[in-house]
Each structure stands twice: as structure tokens, then as C-alpha cells.
Design an enzyme around this catalytic site. Structure first.
Site, PDB file in Angstrom:
ATOM      1  N   HIS A   1     -27.055 -11.852 -28.413  1.00 30.63           N
ATOM      2  CA  HIS A   1     -25.608 -11.870 -28.188  1.00 30.63           C
ATOM      3  C   HIS A   1     -24.786 -11.656 -29.448  1.00 30.63           C
ATOM      4  O   HIS A   1     -23.556 -11.720 -29.386  1.00 30.63           O
ATOM      5  CB  HIS A   1     -25.181 -13.198 -27.556  1.00 30.63           C
ATOM      6  CG  HIS A   1     -25.505 -13.316 -26.106  1.00 30.63           C
ATOM      7  ND1 HIS A   1     -24.750 -12.734 -25.113  1.00 30.63           N
ATOM      8  CD2 HIS A   1     -26.531 -13.945 -25.469  1.00 30.63           C
ATOM      9  CE1 HIS A   1     -25.276 -13.012 -23.929  1.00 30.63           C
ATOM     10  NE2 HIS A   1     -26.355 -13.746 -24.119  1.00 30.63           N
TER      11      HIS A   1
ATOM     12  N   THR B   1     -16.399 -10.799 -22.567  1.00 27.59           N
ATOM     13  CA  THR B   1     -16.263 -10.847 -21.105  1.00 27.59           C
ATOM     14  C   THR B   1     -14.826 -11.120 -20.699  1.00 27.59           C
ATOM     15  O   THR B   1     -14.411 -10.759 -19.606  1.00 27.59           O
ATOM     16  CB  THR B   1     -17.184 -11.925 -20.488  1.00 27.59           C
ATOM     17  OG1 THR B   1     -16.990 -13.171 -21.163  1.00 27.59           O
ATOM     18  CG2 THR B   1     -18.641 -11.510 -20.592  1.00 27.59           C
TER      19      THR B   1
ATOM     20  N   LYS C   1     -12.333  -9.610 -17.528  1.00 26.98           N
ATOM     21  CA  LYS C   1     -11.519 -10.432 -16.622  1.00 26.98           C
ATOM     22  C   LYS C   1     -10.056  -9.996 -16.660  1.00 26.98           C
ATOM     23  O   LYS C   1      -9.396  -9.893 -15.616  1.00 26.98           O
ATOM     24  CB  LYS C   1     -11.639 -11.906 -17.000  1.00 26.98           C
ATOM     25  CG  LYS C   1     -13.041 -12.479 -16.882  1.00 26.98           C
ATOM     26  CD  LYS C   1     -13.160 -13.800 -17.631  1.00 26.98           C
ATOM     27  CE  LYS C   1     -14.617 -14.191 -17.816  1.00 26.98           C
ATOM     28  NZ  LYS C   1     -14.796 -15.291 -18.776  1.00 26.98           N
TER      29      LYS C   1
END
Length: 846
Positions: free
Chosen positions: A388, A688, A692
Site C-alpha cells: 500500500h 479511495t 467516493k
């Protein structure tokens, strides 16, 4: 680009939404009938009396919420039993998702939505004289994560359940989470986030699955009659792992997955002998020490004790989880491990669960009697690793001496894995090249020898994936190039995703209703169906409806801002939002420098033709991260000055919302006009929140970094505001030698803004209180190129302001962003993992 036209034949059967311009709110589609409402109401009343033990006349909103949860659980736990029974009978392959974080937020609205009972519950509570939103506000956020890593894991669990993939999530049952953030005098103050102080009605304890975990001690070498030598671990202590299960409901109840979280307890709760001898405090010592392991998320590891606690924490939940996996497997296979790798897939969500690798080896060798080769064959076929981050500090390394103290047997196994890797694999590829061995070794030599956890992950795992196209490319080419040369097929990409159930259907009901009418009611299961809205992107009536929904969400957020921080903001202003973990690479201080520049220009010309703007921040800084905390202080100090300056005629407001969390994000994200995604190119793995925001009709103002690149590919660069250096330009600038002073001396405006931080203009009586930000950018060398991107960032804001004035053009861009986010559903991510990494099949639940 789609021009204005009648719907194609494909969409002709879809009823065209009404396009009234009245100011009435857009309501969610009703899926209620009188019998369903009455049944739910009676269930709530029954649980209020028999489960909660109170009456409607006496019940608090908290009691009503608990009764609603109990009514939901009747169905949820029945479906959970069906799910587990189906999986057990099929002896199906399953994925086991190990993550240090699961940022679940609140579950009531989400579970009601996934059960398609939200409208039913709303009407039932209305008949009881209650507002469902007020009742659901009683629920605390589950404090089980921090930022994107934990929220991603939560979205993945939702999608695994929805897509009917057999799975179990494993993590830690944190008592206090990261921390509850308070802002006092503009500064962050950390307080315990005791989210389950009075219990949590969604979870259930499973004492039948308690695990005992060894820790510390020493290794004894034993020689068998045949001359073979084995290691016997004599631990110094045993920690009890108590499992708590939280059901994760798939959409339309397709299946119910389990999130199993481990709480640490002492094996001896209370020492009677010590207590009776007068040691009243000492009698509790062992219990307190054991419970510390699951007390908080990410204990401060700047001290020796903190480092030991953090490694112990990671080992504890991995060891509990693996024992639980073996227990489930052996229930059917009776300690025959020949089929283990065919039935069990284990996904490591970043490096935090890496210790699971030597722990599985230890369990198979020491407790199950397998040879090292057999154990390695199983282990290397079972694990996969998601990277990540490219930041070196996030690629965990642990001192060897801590392993020797806490996990001596695991260190032995790591040494053996490393020896075989270097001599059997690296030596074969690069014979005699000791420099290459040193670079690829799991053990880093030096004054303090370290265990490189990311290297252990790559050496062991069958697949290593990044989380966006650009990130996966950098993982392969820049982070692990030699490993990629050894195993070119090991590296792959799975772009992150978010669940549209929570992040659109549940949190933005007005927009959900629009999609119900345009795309049909199956879009939460197939987000690509939302592309039907593109055919209406040039239609004035649809644009007005879309922006009316946005405005109503902004009104809700404006009320929340007033309630939380006492600042009044205009819903007609442009809401520019940056909410995420506070870190230098995310560059909240670049945003701050632009705000100072805009403020300065408005002081010089209050009549400047710019749309009113509200800059909204939400972020937590790690307790030991001083500069990050200084940036929070600076945002609040600047905001306090700007928000009370009548000279700028309300054209600029700055708001920092304290204690950013999932439930607050659910109000912020649907209301945003601008989504700030401004990381230095090449540093954000994916992001992320960018997905959204775009899904809810915000325009991305950002660099070509992480998933921003893929968002722009789908929504169109003309519908977003891109600025700054590219990944290649960042690398080239750093290679040439970056000097931030050059930018400071060459740009008068930038210089004046930075110098402003040295004064007491924003901190009366305290000159220099904000100087640490300037110093980090000049004396500190500006490692994330804030000053290099400032001019481009300023120009991007000017483009955004011009676009916002063109209401039709802005509406079209917002609609195009929302309609094209189908690829960023976490359902798609799960299908990618299942197909390309886990070899996992969906299973219908009977």
C-alpha cells in the site's frame, strides 16, 4: 463525449425522471408495504421490552437504537448461520483477510440498506414518533481503524459478502482505537475513543474459539534418537485471545461474512495469593499487561517499549487468526495438510500481518510435525501480499534484538527462509554477487540488524499486488525491481475500490433515487449501470436536479459545521474538501499556502471576482508527528482569522472538522464540490476518498497520482482539474537536485505567504508559532515538492473558480464524474482478486 439526445434503445424502457425545479427535497424510493412496516415496528417494540428491558414511555434514544439493532439481528444472524452452514457443507476454498485495521464506522444504516429495510425501519419508527436519523446518531463509530487502509478493508468485506465469496476477516478488537481527536486552542488533543464502553449490540463473543498465544522465553535444542535436531520453544508468558464476531451483511442479504476481531486477555485474570498478601495493585498487573495488547491502534513506537508492544500486537492477532484457520481446516481434514493450500488463501493487507508467515511455518513444523520443506511449500502457496505504500518508513523493519526477546523461534525460521532464499535463488541468478544478496536479504545488516518485513512478504507470497496502475508499476520497477527480475509473474495490479452501498446508496439518498430512476434498481450490484446518466449530462433539467441534490447535501453539511465548530457557511459557496490522514506527502500544507495566497489577494482587492469558497479539512495526526500537528494548528489559526475578517465580505471560509471518522465522512463526501487529491506524484498508492468523492459528483483537483489517473481516464480530464509535476518529472527533478530556496526566492507571492507564517498575524502575541511549516519547506528541503507545485496548484484553483461560475458546465462535469465510477466499485476489486490472485469461486447461500 455524449451529446444531448434521446435515450438509446437500451435505456428507452427506463422511465425518464421528472425534472421539476421546485425546492422540495428528493426522497429515496419507497420500498415499504404496510405489513412489513407493522412487523418491523412490533419487532422493535418486542425487543425494547424483552431484550432492552424498558418501555416506550421510558426508553431513551439509545434504547430505541439498541432495539432496532436487535430487530435487525434476528434476520442477520439467521442468514449468517445459513452462510456458514453452506460453506461448511461445500468445504469450499475461502480467503482469510488479515488487516491491522477495519474502519467499519456505524453499521445500522448500512445494514438496513443492505437488507433493503431502511425505508421500512424509517416508516416504523415514524409511526412510533421517532426520526430514524436521530436514533441512528446514537451509534458510535467502531474505532477499529485510522484511514484508507482500514476503510478499504471494510469495503472489501462488504463486497466479499455481496459477491458471495467465502471469506473471513481477521483483525484486532481495539478497546480505544486510534484516538478521539479534540481541538483545543486550535491544537490537536488525543483522548481515548472508548467506542464500546457500554457494549456493542452488533458483535458477539465466541468463547468456544479462544486461543492461547505464547510469547517471549527461550529456545532449547533437542536431539532425537535418529540424530535429528529440533527446536523447542519455552515461552515466558501466554496471552489469551478472545474472538468477537461482527457480521458483515451483503447487499440484499446475499451472504453474511464474519469479521473476527481478537481481544487480548491474561490467562490468569486475578492473582488471589498476591491480593491476599496485600498486593492489591500487583494482583492486577498480569491482567493489565495482557490487555494492553488490544488497547489502542498503532501504539507510539518511538520508544523501546512502544516498538515491543507494536510487534507483540501484530504477532498476537496473526497467531490467533492462524490457529483459528487451522482449527476450521482440521474440523474437516483432520490434520491432513495435503489440501491446505487448495482450501486456504491468506491475504496480507500491507506489512502489518507479515509475522503470520513465520507463525504458520512454526505451527506446521513445531505443532503439526511437518518438515521445513513441506511447511514452506504450503506457506508459499497460501500467502499473498498487498503493498500500500512506497514510503520507506511504512515498509516495516524490526530490530533483531526485539525478535530475540519476544519471538525467538520465529527469528530462527526467518533466518532459515533467508538462508535458503539467498543461497538457492539469488546465488543461482547472480552467482557470487554479495551486494545483490545484501540488497535482497530479509535481514538488513548494520549496527542494528533489522528484519525487513516487506522483503519477507515478497519472498514468500505467490502474488504481490499494488493498488493502482501507476502504483503497481512503481512497486515493480522502483521498489522491488530485482525481485521482479527473479519472479516477473509474481507482481500484478488490483486497483482499489469502494462499496457503492455505503458510499452512495446509504449516504446520498437523493442521488441514489436519481440512479434508481435512470439506471434501474440493480445499480448497487453493478455500478456500471450508472453510466446511463451520461446520456442526460447536457440536459438542463437533469443538471438542475443533480445540482439540487448536491445543494441539499451542502445544507446538511453546513448545519453540521455550525453545530461542530460554530462557523456559518453558505451552501451556495464552493465546498472545497480535503479529508484524509495528516501527512506531509498528502500536502495539506500546500492547500494552506494557497488559502493564504487567496486571503492575501482578497485583502488587497475585496471586490475580486471569485466565487465564495469554503475550504473544509478533516484529519488526524499521529500523536508523535509534530509537524503534522503543527499543520493542524496552522489551519485552525488561519481559519480563525479569516472567518472573522469582515474585510473579505464572506468570500472565504476555512473549517477544520474535529475527529474525522466514517460517520462524518458520510455527511462531507456527498456535499463536496471539489475533492482535493494533491499528493506528490508517485507517493499516493491509490487513494479511495478520491473515488467516493467522484462517485458523489465532486470534481477532482489533484495530481496525476494513484487512482487519480484512472479517475481522469474514465471521467475525462476536461471534467477534472489536474495540476503539478508528473511521476517522471518528480523523479527527474529530484535526480537533478531540488532546491526549494530557488522557488522561494523567485516567487514574490510565495515568499510573502511563507514569511507571513513567521509573524504573529494569525497567532497574536506568539510570533513564529507557525514557523515550523516554513522551516520544513526551506531548511527541511521540502521533501514532497510543495513549493515546486505551488504555482501550478494556484493556477488549478483559478481554473476551478472559472468553471464553477459556469453552472451548466460544472453540472455536466459533476454528472460525468458520478456516472463513470463503475470501475471503482470494490465489487470489481474483489472479482479481480478472486480471479487473478485467490482462485476463488462465489457460492450461492442456501
Amino acid at each position: 463525449m455524449v451529446t444531448k439526445s434521446a435515450p438509446t434503445k437500451k435505456t428507452a424502457s427506463v422511465k425518464k425522471p421528472t425534472t421539476s425545479t421546485k425546492t422540495t427535497a428528493v426522497k429515496a424510493t419507497s420500498t415499504t408495504n404496510k405489513a412489513s412496516v407493522e412487523a418491523f415496528k412490533q419487532s422493535v417494540l418486542n425487543h425494547l421490552r424483552t431484550t432492552i428491558g424498558t418501555s416506550p414511555e421510558k426508553a431513551s434514544k439509545l434504547a430505541w437504537w439498541q432495539a432496532v439493532v436487535a430487530a435487525c439481528n434476528e434476520e442477520i444472524f439467521g442468514r449468517l448461520t445459513d452462510t456458514q452452514s453452506t460453506h461448511a457443507k461445500a468445504d469450499t476454498r475461502a480467503v482469510h483477510y488479515l488487516s491491522a485495521e477495519f474502519l467499519m464506522g456505524r453499521l445500522t444504516v448500512n445494514n438496513l440498506t443492505n437488507l433493503e429495510k431502511f425505508d421500512i425501519a424509517r416508516e416504523a419508527l415514524k409511526e412510533l414518533g421517532l426520526d430514524i436519523n436521530e436514533v441512528c446518531e446514537e451509534e458510535p463509530d467502531m474505532a477499529l481503524g485510522n484511514g484508507g487502509l482500514g476503510r478499504l478493508a471494510a469495503c472489501f468485506m462488504d463486497s466479499l459478502a455481496t459477491c458471495k465469496y467465502p471469506c473471513v476477516g481477521y483483525g484486532i478488537h481495539y478497546e480505544n482505537g486510534l484516538f478521539r481527536q479534540e481541538i483545543r486552542g486550535g491544537k490537536q488533543v488525543e483522548r481515548p475513543d472508548s467506542w464500546r464502553e457500554y457494549g456493542c449490540p452488533w458483535e458477539v463473543c465466541r468463547p468456544e474459539s479462544v486461543q492461547n498465544i505464547p510469547l517471549g522465553g527461550y529456545i532449547e535444542k533437542q536431539t532425537a534418537p535418529d540424530g535429528s535436531v529440533s527446536s523447542v520453544w519455552h515461552p515466558s508468558s501466554i496471552i489469551k485471545g478472545v474472538p468477537w464476531d461482527i457480521p458483515v451483511v451483503g447487499y440484499r442479504g446475499s451472504s453474511v461474512a464474519i469479521l473476527r476481531l481478537w481481544e487480548s486477555r491474561s490467562t490468569e485474570q486475578f492473582n488471589w495469593d498476591v491480593f491476599n498478601a496485600g498486593g492489591y495493585i500487583d494482583a492486577q498487573a498480569e491482567k493489565s499487561l495482557a490487555e494492553t495488547i488490544s488497547k489502542v491502534l498503532y501504539p507510539n513506537d518511538s520508544t523501546q517499549a512502544g516498538k515491543e508492544l507494536r510487534l507483540t500486537q501484530q504477532y498476537f492477532f496473526c497467531a490467533c487468526s492462524l490457529r483459528d484457520i487451522l482449527r476450521r481446516y482440521n474440523r474437516t481434514h483432520h490434520h491432513d495438510y495435503s489440501d491446505f493450500a487448495n482450501k486456504i488463501a491468506i491475504q496480507l493487507n500491507d506489512t502489518h500481518p507479515t509475522i503470520a508467515i513465520p507463525e504458520l511455518m512454526r505451527l506446521l513444523i513445531d505443532e503439526e510435525g511437518l518438515s521445513f520443506d513441506a511447511a514452506w511449500d504450503i506457506t508459499s502457496k497460501s500467502f499473498n501480499y498487498t503493498n500500500h505504500t512506497l514510503l520507506p518508513e511504512a515498509l516495516e523493519k524490526w530490530p533483531v534484538y526485539i525478535f530475540e526477546k519476544l519471538l525467538p523461534r520465529h527469528l530462527e525460521i526467518i533466518y532459515e527462509i533467508n538462508y535458503r532464499f539467498l543461497n538457492d535463488v539469488v546465488e543461482k541468478k547472480w552467482p557470487g554477487n554479495n551486494d545483490m544478496k545484501a540488497k535482497l536479504s530479509i535481514i538488513e545488516e548494520g549496527q542494528c540488524r533489522m528484519v525487513r518485513m516487506a522483503n519477507l512478504c515478497v519472498v514468500t507470497s505467490g502474488k504481490v499486488n499494488g493498488v493502482a496502475k501507476i502504483h503497481s508499476k512503481l512497486v515493480k520497477e522502483d521498489l522491488f525491481p530485482e525481485y521482479a527480475e527473479l519472479w516477473p509473474n509474481k507482481f500484478c495490479n488490483v486497483t482499489n475500490g469502494v462499496t457503492p452501498r455505503r458510499w452512495l446508496l446509504a449516504c446520498n439518498k437523493g442521488l441514489a433515487e436519481l440512479y434508481n430512476e435512470v439506471s434501474g434498481k440493480d445499480w448497487p450490484l453493478n455500478l456500471d449501470l450508472c453510466e446511463k446518466l451520461k446520456a442526460y449530462a447536457d440536459d438542463k433539467a437533469y443538471q438542475e436536479r443533480f445540482m439540487k441534490i448536491k445543494h441539499e447535501n451542502k445544507v446538511v453539511l453546513a448545519n453540521t459545521i455550525k453545530e461542530l465548530v460554530g462557523v456559518e457557511v453558505d451552501p451556495n459557496a464552493m465546498f472545497d474538501v480535503q479529508v484524509k490522514r495528516l501527512h506531509e506527502y498528502k500536502r495539506q500544507h500546500l492547500n494552506l499556502l494557497y488559502i493564504l495566497s487567496l486571503y492575501k489577494s482578497l485583502l488587497e482587492n475585496p471586490d475580486r471576482d471569485v466565487p465564495p469558497q469554503v475550504f473544509i479539512f478533516g484529519a488526524k495526526a499521529a500523536p508523535a508527528y509534530k509537524l503534522a500537528k503543527d499543520i493542524i494548528y496552522a489551519i485552525n489559526a488561519v481559519g480563525e482569522k479569516i472567518n472573522n475578517d469582515l474585510r473579505i465580505k464572506g468570500k472565504l471560509k476555512v473549517v477544520f472538522l474535529p475527529n474525522y471518522r466514517v460517520s462524518l465522512a458520510e455527511k462531507i463526501i456527498p456535499a463536496a464540490d471539489i475533492s482535493e487529491q494533491i499528493s506528490t506524484a508517485g507517493y499516493e498508492a491509490s487513494g479511495t476518498s478520491n473515488m467516493k468523492f467522484a462517485m458523489n459528483g465532486a470534481l477532482t483537483l489533484g495530481t496525476m497520482d494513484g487512482a487519480n489517473i484512472e479517475i481522469v481516464e474514465k471521467a475525462g480530464i476536461e471534467n477534472n482539474i489536474i495540476f503539478g509535476l508528473s511521476v517522471e518529472e518528480v523523479q527527474a527533478l529530484k535526480a537533478r537536485g531540488y532546491n526549494s530556496w530557488d522557488y522561494y526566492n523567485a516567487d514574490h507571492e510565495l515568499k510573502s505567504v511563507l514569511d507571513w507564517l513567521d509573524t504573529d498575524y494569525f497567532t497574536p502575541g506568539e510570533p513564529g508559532a507557525l514557523s515550523s511549516i516554513k522551516n520544513s519547506l526551506l531548511q527541511g528541503g521540502d521533501p514532497f515538492l510543495v513549493l515546486a507545485d505551488f504555482e501550478s496548484y494556484k493556477e488549478a484553483h483559478e481554473r476551478a473558480q472559472a468553471l464553477f461560475k459556469d453552472k451548466a458546465r460544472w453540472a455536466k462535469a459533476a454528472m460525468m464524474n458520478s456516472a463513470t465510477m463503475g470501475i471503482f466499485s470494490s465489487d470489481r476489486s474483489m472479482h479481480d482478486y478472486a480471479r487473478d490472485i485467490w482462485n476463488l469461486k462465489a457460492l450461492d447461500i442456501k
